[in-house]
Write a protein that holds these residues in place. Structure first.
Motif, PDB file in Angstrom:
ATOM      1  N   ALA A 286     -33.153 -24.037 -23.592  1.00 38.76           N
ATOM      2  CA  ALA A 286     -33.256 -25.460 -23.293  1.00 38.76           C
ATOM      3  C   ALA A 286     -34.544 -26.066 -23.841  1.00 38.76           C
ATOM      4  CB  ALA A 286     -33.207 -25.681 -21.780  1.00 38.76           C
ATOM      5  N   SER A 287     -34.540 -27.383 -23.896  1.00 37.60           N
ATOM      6  CA  SER A 287     -35.771 -28.118 -24.146  1.00 37.60           C
ATOM      7  C   SER A 287     -36.553 -28.229 -22.854  1.00 37.60           C
ATOM      8  CB  SER A 287     -35.450 -29.514 -24.680  1.00 37.60           C
ATOM      9  OG  SER A 287     -34.815 -30.283 -23.667  1.00 37.60           O
ATOM     10  N   PHE A 288     -37.842 -28.562 -22.941  1.00 35.57           N
ATOM     11  CA  PHE A 288     -38.641 -28.783 -21.739  1.00 35.57           C
ATOM     12  C   PHE A 288     -38.048 -29.913 -20.893  1.00 35.57           C
ATOM     13  CE2 PHE A 288     -42.885 -27.128 -23.706  1.00 35.57           C
ATOM     14  CZ  PHE A 288     -42.369 -25.835 -23.675  1.00 35.57           C
ATOM     15  N   ALA A 289     -37.452 -30.889 -21.559  1.00 37.63           N
ATOM     16  CA  ALA A 289     -36.899 -32.045 -20.845  1.00 37.63           C
ATOM     17  C   ALA A 289     -35.658 -31.687 -20.039  1.00 37.63           C
ATOM     18  CB  ALA A 289     -36.563 -33.162 -21.831  1.00 37.63           C
ATOM     19  N   LYS A 290     -35.055 -30.519 -20.327  1.00 40.65           N
ATOM     20  CA  LYS A 290     -33.836 -30.124 -19.626  1.00 40.65           C
ATOM     21  C   LYS A 290     -33.992 -28.753 -18.970  1.00 40.65           C
ATOM     22  CE  LYS A 290     -30.718 -32.933 -22.435  1.00 40.65           C
ATOM     23  NZ  LYS A 290     -29.508 -32.971 -23.294  1.00 40.65           N
ATOM     24  N   ALA A 291     -35.226 -28.365 -18.678  1.00 35.51           N
ATOM     25  CA  ALA A 291     -35.461 -27.096 -17.985  1.00 35.51           C
ATOM     26  C   ALA A 291     -34.775 -27.112 -16.628  1.00 35.51           C
ATOM     27  CB  ALA A 291     -36.952 -26.849 -17.831  1.00 35.51           C
ATOM     28  N   CYS A 292     -34.242 -25.967 -16.212  1.00 40.53           N
ATOM     29  CA  CYS A 292     -33.329 -25.967 -15.063  1.00 40.53           C
ATOM     30  C   CYS A 292     -34.030 -26.129 -13.723  1.00 40.53           C
ATOM     31  CB  CYS A 292     -32.507 -24.686 -15.048  1.00 40.53           C
ATOM     32  SG  CYS A 292     -33.471 -23.178 -14.760  1.00 40.53           S
ATOM     33  N   SER A 293     -35.268 -25.677 -13.576  1.00 38.69           N
ATOM     34  CA  SER A 293     -35.932 -25.744 -12.286  1.00 38.69           C
ATOM     35  C   SER A 293     -36.870 -26.933 -12.163  1.00 38.69           C
ATOM     36  CB  SER A 293     -36.710 -24.446 -12.031  1.00 38.69           C
ATOM     37  OG  SER A 293     -37.365 -24.497 -10.788  1.00 38.69           O
ATOM     38  N   ARG A 294     -37.662 -27.169 -13.192  1.00 42.77           N
ATOM     39  CA  ARG A 294     -38.546 -28.335 -13.205  1.00 42.77           C
ATOM     40  C   ARG A 294     -38.699 -28.767 -14.652  1.00 42.77           C
ATOM     41  NH1 ARG A 294     -42.014 -30.596  -9.511  1.00 42.77           N
ATOM     42  NH2 ARG A 294     -43.788 -31.764 -10.294  1.00 42.77           N
ATOM     43  N   ASN A 295     -38.528 -30.056 -14.896  1.00 43.43           N
ATOM     44  CA  ASN A 295     -38.578 -30.532 -16.272  1.00 43.43           C
ATOM     45  C   ASN A 295     -39.432 -31.773 -16.403  1.00 43.43           C
ATOM     46  OD1 ASN A 295     -36.601 -32.813 -15.681  1.00 43.43           O
ATOM     47  ND2 ASN A 295     -35.301 -31.037 -15.296  1.00 43.43           N
ATOM     48  N   THR A 296     -40.020 -31.942 -17.563  1.00 43.31           N
ATOM     49  CA  THR A 296     -40.940 -33.044 -17.820  1.00 43.31           C
ATOM     50  C   THR A 296     -40.848 -33.436 -19.280  1.00 43.31           C
ATOM     51  OG1 THR A 296     -42.497 -32.160 -16.182  1.00 43.31           O
ATOM     52  CG2 THR A 296     -43.353 -33.801 -17.713  1.00 43.31           C
ATOM     53  N   ASP A 297     -40.888 -34.739 -19.550  1.00 44.24           N
ATOM     54  CA  ASP A 297     -40.993 -35.172 -20.943  1.00 44.24           C
ATOM     55  C   ASP A 297     -42.075 -36.221 -21.154  1.00 44.24           C
ATOM     56  OD1 ASP A 297     -39.857 -37.436 -19.860  1.00 44.24           O
ATOM     57  OD2 ASP A 297     -37.999 -37.332 -21.011  1.00 44.24           O
ATOM     58  N   SER A 298     -42.706 -36.684 -20.060  1.00 40.83           N
ATOM     59  CA  SER A 298     -43.727 -37.717 -20.189  1.00 40.83           C
ATOM     60  C   SER A 298     -44.765 -37.548 -19.093  1.00 40.83           C
ATOM     61  CB  SER A 298     -43.097 -39.112 -20.104  1.00 40.83           C
ATOM     62  OG  SER A 298     -44.066 -40.117 -20.292  1.00 40.83           O
ATOM     63  N   ILE A 299     -46.039 -37.729 -19.463  1.00 41.00           N
ATOM     64  CA  ILE A 299     -47.142 -37.550 -18.525  1.00 41.00           C
ATOM     65  C   ILE A 299     -48.053 -38.762 -18.605  1.00 41.00           C
ATOM     66  CG2 ILE A 299     -49.025 -36.030 -17.807  1.00 41.00           C
ATOM     67  CD1 ILE A 299     -47.753 -33.893 -19.649  1.00 41.00           C
ATOM     68  N   LYS A 300     -48.345 -39.374 -17.459  1.00 40.81           N
ATOM     69  CA  LYS A 300     -49.258 -40.516 -17.398  1.00 40.81           C
ATOM     70  C   LYS A 300     -50.577 -40.049 -16.773  1.00 40.81           C
ATOM     71  CE  LYS A 300     -50.746 -44.814 -17.316  1.00 40.81           C
ATOM     72  NZ  LYS A 300     -50.198 -45.770 -16.337  1.00 40.81           N
ATOM     73  N   MET A 301     -51.688 -40.339 -17.462  1.00 36.90           N
ATOM     74  CA  MET A 301     -52.996 -39.903 -16.982  1.00 36.90           C
ATOM     75  C   MET A 301     -53.602 -40.996 -16.097  1.00 36.90           C
ATOM     76  SD  MET A 301     -52.473 -37.229 -18.560  1.00 36.90           S
ATOM     77  CE  MET A 301     -53.856 -36.359 -17.856  1.00 36.90           C
ATOM     78  N   ASP A 302     -53.633 -40.769 -14.806  1.00 41.19           N
ATOM     79  CA  ASP A 302     -54.094 -41.765 -13.845  1.00 41.19           C
ATOM     80  C   ASP A 302     -55.563 -41.558 -13.503  1.00 41.19           C
ATOM     81  OD1 ASP A 302     -51.681 -43.093 -13.739  1.00 41.19           O
ATOM     82  OD2 ASP A 302     -50.920 -41.889 -12.082  1.00 41.19           O
ATOM     83  N   PHE A 303     -56.427 -41.822 -14.469  1.00 41.46           N
ATOM     84  CA  PHE A 303     -57.870 -41.769 -14.234  1.00 41.46           C
ATOM     85  C   PHE A 303     -58.538 -42.639 -15.299  1.00 41.46           C
ATOM     86  CE2 PHE A 303     -56.669 -38.033 -16.772  1.00 41.46           C
ATOM     87  CZ  PHE A 303     -57.429 -38.217 -17.923  1.00 41.46           C
ATOM     88  N   ASP A 304     -59.836 -42.849 -15.153  1.00 39.51           N
ATOM     89  CA  ASP A 304     -60.602 -43.630 -16.119  1.00 39.51           C
ATOM     90  C   ASP A 304     -61.350 -42.703 -17.065  1.00 39.51           C
ATOM     91  OD1 ASP A 304     -59.829 -46.067 -14.951  1.00 39.51           O
ATOM     92  OD2 ASP A 304     -61.445 -45.920 -13.461  1.00 39.51           O
ATOM     93  N   GLY A 305     -61.623 -43.182 -18.280  1.00 35.56           N
ATOM     94  CA  GLY A 305     -62.399 -42.407 -19.234  1.00 35.56           C
ATOM     95  C   GLY A 305     -61.577 -41.291 -19.850  1.00 35.56           C
TER      96      GLY A 305
END
Length: 616
Positions: free
Chosen positions: A407-426
């Motif tokens: 599978a791709s990371f976006a379709k991993a069976c247990s936990r999948n991710t395709d986008s990450i937002k960085m919630d901090f400054d700098g």
């Protein structure tokens, strides 16, 4: 860790908010926002009182909310291990008023507004509410109600009813304790049975509960005494019967539940022969757990229980015969069929259990709705229907849930991710980790391919070095346990959708005498406020009891130290500062949930569940 995952294996829902001007719950004992039909019993069935239509009650328990069970929140230290010892320690360290504030802080967070929608998403029409006596009675002034005695109970009944769910009030812990176990509030006390004052106070408290809710149809039933196993069967019957008559003199309409002594109700006899009416019995079967058939396959254990065993007369068939004899309904008030056997398989077992109980007309409430751990994540299934998510874990697949995955990371069976937002400054630095492992004596053979982390903007700037694994350039290898082989520029067995050559992480079964666990990582610098796109592919080449994960963590991985970005923290209530205790309690209300999606799917789908043979 402060970043957000836009695509993860967790449930998103629309929350419905109800606010009161002073923050309290108004008199919901008699003033109702939502009204369900009153229930009663008819022979062996739960029915609506108005038309005697049968009702199949299915739900779960709100464990660890109004009565602590430390194992359900990943906490335990010597000397502080149950509700009594926790409250005593907080009182000793910070004073009574501060203890009260902290307990309220916990309860306001363990179950909050969002949880009612999650509960409804499993298709439930009932919740069982475990109660501790001191939620309602003032511990400093016996036979007096707390000022806030009904706040949590009223709120729970109301929120459940708004979603079409009844509430069963379960007295889980009486003053003095009715067992030696921590789930009665005070472990090793068991004083209720021989202390007449505690018995009188329990009668008084049930009288107050009956006065409060006698006209509330959203309450399905009163569970008089949870697991009353701290004395003999005869003493159990005497005390429960005493409570029955105390409630019945005030409330002639609600169903009253008589809990069996262990899993035996014979000591009660037939209720109508004792002059009792509108009663149900309660049992807590846990097939395969607590020493029951410890070496047997879970399928065999649950099949025998749900399909009447090899002789065709044991398991649920034996229970059904007993219920026909006493001619009363049954509540399976606690059971746990899904833990430890994989999310999809566990979901099938759970649905088969609920459906079987419904077939016989029994109400059913599993244990339990929510459980949190230090590490977070469902793994192969916890006792909770949902748990806290692993905040640093981006991608996970394992052979328990999806053997032979590709599978791709976006379709991993247990936990999948395709986008990450960085919630901090700098800007901040992180370590992107690719990790794989297997259990003792098992086989590891994982291939990673074409890994990329790019800015989600016009530049599409690549943040990784050598995500095509042409060599080891840019990557650092770390062995945590066992012996691993890292093969770069690996040309065989490319994952579907990938391109070019790959990284193979393997450890043959013959070379694995213990747990095998290893990783590669590289340092990356990311911009606060920026969103990044993560892509990649991975594949299991016939591994066994194996896993592969992608993490983003703030601390550099070390040889011999596993990478597990723990979202929860173990707190020492005897020593840690007040701020740490507050943070833990608040975490329980703010943590991202990871739902058991296999359980949720099978509880709500119309798809045929063929895990066991069909019922006759």
């Amino acid at each position: 860790m402060m970043f957000c995952l836009s695509k993860i294996a967790a449930l998103t829902c629309v929350l419905i908010s109800t606010c009161y001007a002073d923050g309290s719950i108004k008199d919901k004992g008699t003033s109702l926002q939502s009204t369900l039909p009153m229930l009663r019993t008819k022979d062996q069935y739960w029915v609506r009182a108005n038309d005697e239509a049968r009702v199949n009650l299915k739900g779960t328990n709100l464990g660890n909310w109004l009565l602590h069970e430390f194992w359900m929140m990943g906490q335990s230290y010597d000397g502080v291990h149950d509700q009594c010892s926790l409250e005593a320690k907080l009182d000793e360290r910070f004073g009574y008023s501060e203890k009260e504030r902290l307990i309220k802080l916990f309860r306001d967070n363990w179950i909050s507004q969002r949880d009612w929608d999650f509960l409804a998403s499993f298709g439930f029409n009932m919740v069982r509410l475990p109660l501790l006596w001191s939620v309602m009675e003032d511990e400093k002034n016996p036979y007096s109600l707390r000022v806030d005695a009904w706040d949590y109970v009223d709120w729970a009944i109301d929120e459940a009813a708004k979603r079409g769910m009844y509430t069963i009030l379960d007295m889980h812990g009486v003053v003095g304790g009715q067992t030696i176990h921590d789930h009665s509030g005070c472990a090793y006390k068991n004083q209720y049975w021989h202390n007449t004052e505690f018995q009188k106070r329990t009668v008084w408290l049930w009288e107050e509960i009956a006065k409060r809710y006698k006209n509330n149809p959203n309450v399905a039933a009163y569970g008089l005494l949870n697991e009353p196993w701290g004395s003999s069967a005869e003493n159990c019957v005497d005390r429960v019967t005493e409570l029955y008559w105390a409630v019945r003199q005030i409330d002639p309409d609600h169903i009253i539940i008589l809990h069996g002594w262990h899993n035996d109700i014979s000591a009660f006899g037939k209720p109508t022969d004792q002059g009792m009416n509108n009663v149900a019995f309660e049992l807590h079967p846990y097939p395969g757990l607590f020493g029951d058939r410890p070496n047997d396959d879970p399928w065999d254990v649950h099949h025998d229980w749900l399909r009447c065993g090899q002789d065709g007369r044991s398991g649920v068939c034996e229970v059904d015969e007993i219920m026909r004899t006493v001619n009363a309904p049954l509540l399976m008030g606690e059971f746990q069929p899904w833990q430890g056997i994989g999310l999809d398989q566990g979901g099938k077992f759970a649905r088969a259990t609920y459906d079987t109980y419904a077939y016989y007309g029994w109400a059913a409430a599993s244990w339990s709705y929510k459980l949190t751990t230090i590490g977070g994540g469902n793994g192969v299934g916890h006792w909770g229907m949902l748990t806290n998510a692993k905040s640093g874990l981006l991608v996970n697949a394992n052979t328990w849930q999806c053997s032979g995955w590709d599978a791709s990371f976006a379709k991993a069976c247990s936990r999948n991710t395709d986008s990450i937002k960085m919630d901090f400054d700098g800007t901040r630095t992180f370590y992107l980790v690719l990790k794989a492992g297997c259990l003792k004596g098992k086989n590891l053979d994982i291939v990673f391919n074409d890994i990329s982390l790019t800015k989600d903007d016009g530049t599409r700037e690549e943040m990784l070095v050598n995500g095509q694994f042409e060599s080891s350039t840019g990557w650092t290898e770390v062995v945590v346990n066992g012996t691993l082989s890292y093969e770069y520029n690996y040309a065989s067995s490319r994952p579907s959708g990938g391109q070019g050559n790959s990284l193979r992480m393997s450890s043959p079964q013959t070379a694995s005498s213990g747990l095998t666990n290893g990783l590669i990582y590289q340092l990356i610098t990311l911009q606060g406020g920026q969103r990044y796109t993560l892509t990649g592919y991975f594949k299991d080449n016939a591994g066994s009891d194996a896993w592969a994960e992608v993490y983003m963590v703030e601390n550099m991985p070390q040889v011999g130290v596993d990478v597990q970005d723990y979202p929860n923290k173990a707190v020492d209530f005897s020593l840690d500062p007040l701020e740490d205790i507050e943070a833990l309690f608040e975490y329980f209300g703010s943590c991202e949930y990871e739902i058991n999606d296999g359980l949720q799917y099978w509880m709500t789908t119309n798809e045929n569940n063929d895990v066991f043979p069909a019922l006759p």
